[in-house]
Scaffold this motif. Structure first.
Motif, PDB file in Angstrom:
ATOM      1  N   LEU A  25       7.185   1.656 -13.951  1.00  7.80           N
ATOM      2  CA  LEU A  25       8.453   2.683 -14.339  1.00  7.80           C
ATOM      3  C   LEU A  25       8.110   3.965 -14.213  1.00  7.80           C
ATOM      4  O   LEU A  25       7.288   4.432 -15.081  1.00  7.80           O
ATOM      5  CB  LEU A  25       9.390   2.081 -15.282  1.00  7.80           C
ATOM      6  CG  LEU A  25      10.025   0.709 -15.283  1.00  7.80           C
ATOM      7  CD1 LEU A  25      10.648   0.364 -16.647  1.00  7.80           C
ATOM      8  CD2 LEU A  25      10.849   0.703 -14.042  1.00  7.80           C
ATOM      9  N   THR A  26       8.801   4.959 -13.635  1.00  4.93           N
ATOM     10  CA  THR A  26       8.638   6.292 -13.986  1.00  4.93           C
ATOM     11  C   THR A  26      10.091   7.021 -14.193  1.00  4.93           C
ATOM     12  O   THR A  26      11.109   6.403 -13.543  1.00  4.93           O
ATOM     13  CB  THR A  26       8.359   7.029 -12.851  1.00  4.93           C
ATOM     14  OG1 THR A  26       9.099   6.788 -11.582  1.00  4.93           O
ATOM     15  CG2 THR A  26       6.635   6.527 -12.149  1.00  4.93           C
ATOM     16  N   GLU A  27      10.151   7.731 -14.949  1.00  9.10           N
ATOM     17  CA  GLU A  27      11.469   8.348 -15.607  1.00  9.10           C
ATOM     18  C   GLU A  27      11.290  10.023 -14.892  1.00  9.10           C
ATOM     19  O   GLU A  27      10.383  10.743 -14.875  1.00  9.10           O
ATOM     20  CB  GLU A  27      11.600   8.552 -16.827  1.00  9.10           C
ATOM     21  CG  GLU A  27      11.945   7.071 -17.409  1.00  9.10           C
ATOM     22  CD  GLU A  27      12.287   7.086 -18.739  1.00  9.10           C
ATOM     23  OE1 GLU A  27      12.890   8.053 -19.381  1.00  9.10           O
ATOM     24  OE2 GLU A  27      11.888   6.036 -19.443  1.00  9.10           O
ATOM     25  N   ASP A  28      12.473  10.402 -14.247  1.00 10.32           N
ATOM     26  CA  ASP A  28      12.668  11.669 -13.634  1.00 10.32           C
ATOM     27  C   ASP A  28      13.988  12.248 -13.825  1.00 10.32           C
ATOM     28  O   ASP A  28      15.216  11.730 -13.659  1.00 10.32           O
ATOM     29  CB  ASP A  28      12.440  11.538 -12.060  1.00 10.32           C
ATOM     30  CG  ASP A  28      12.467  13.233 -11.467  1.00 10.32           C
ATOM     31  OD1 ASP A  28      12.178  14.146 -12.431  1.00 10.32           O
ATOM     32  OD2 ASP A  28      12.858  13.365 -10.251  1.00 10.32           O
ATOM     33  N   GLY A  29      13.954  12.931 -15.408  1.00  8.15           N
ATOM     34  CA  GLY A  29      15.033  13.212 -15.679  1.00  8.15           C
ATOM     35  C   GLY A  29      16.102  12.074 -16.350  1.00  8.15           C
ATOM     36  O   GLY A  29      15.697  11.337 -17.146  1.00  8.15           O
ATOM     37  N   ASP A  30      17.166  11.901 -15.710  1.00  8.34           N
ATOM     38  CA  ASP A  30      18.090  10.643 -16.063  1.00  8.34           C
ATOM     39  C   ASP A  30      17.905   9.357 -15.412  1.00  8.34           C
ATOM     40  O   ASP A  30      18.730   8.494 -15.495  1.00  8.34           O
ATOM     41  CB  ASP A  30      19.269  11.208 -16.270  1.00  8.34           C
ATOM     42  CG  ASP A  30      19.915  11.444 -14.929  1.00  8.34           C
ATOM     43  OD1 ASP A  30      19.182  11.737 -13.782  1.00  8.34           O
ATOM     44  OD2 ASP A  30      21.361  11.676 -14.642  1.00  8.34           O
TER      45      ASP A  30
END
Length: 67
Positions: A25-30
């Protein structure tokens, strides 16, 4: 779908690509995105292989990601 593979080869390719590849999993902002490991990129380019199994896996990898 631009490749012709047997139903059995496609079924095995789906199982192989989603059970043998590692996901992270990667998070970019929301937004949180599910990303495959390097194996997806490696297999995507093998669409003209003579081996039906390799072509089927390439088809599965190309259906998963648009690029």
């Amino acid at each position: 779908m631009d490749q012709i593979v047997s139903v059995d080869a496609a079924r095995k390719a789906i199982r192989a690509m989603f059970s043998r590849c590692h996901w992270f999993l990667t998070e970019d902002g929301d937004q949180t995105m599910l990303n495959p490991d390097w194996r997806f990129e490696q297999i995507r380019g093998q669409r003209s292989s003579l081996d039906e199994q390799t072509r089927a896996r390439s088809l599965v990898a190309r259906c998963r990601s648009p690029g």
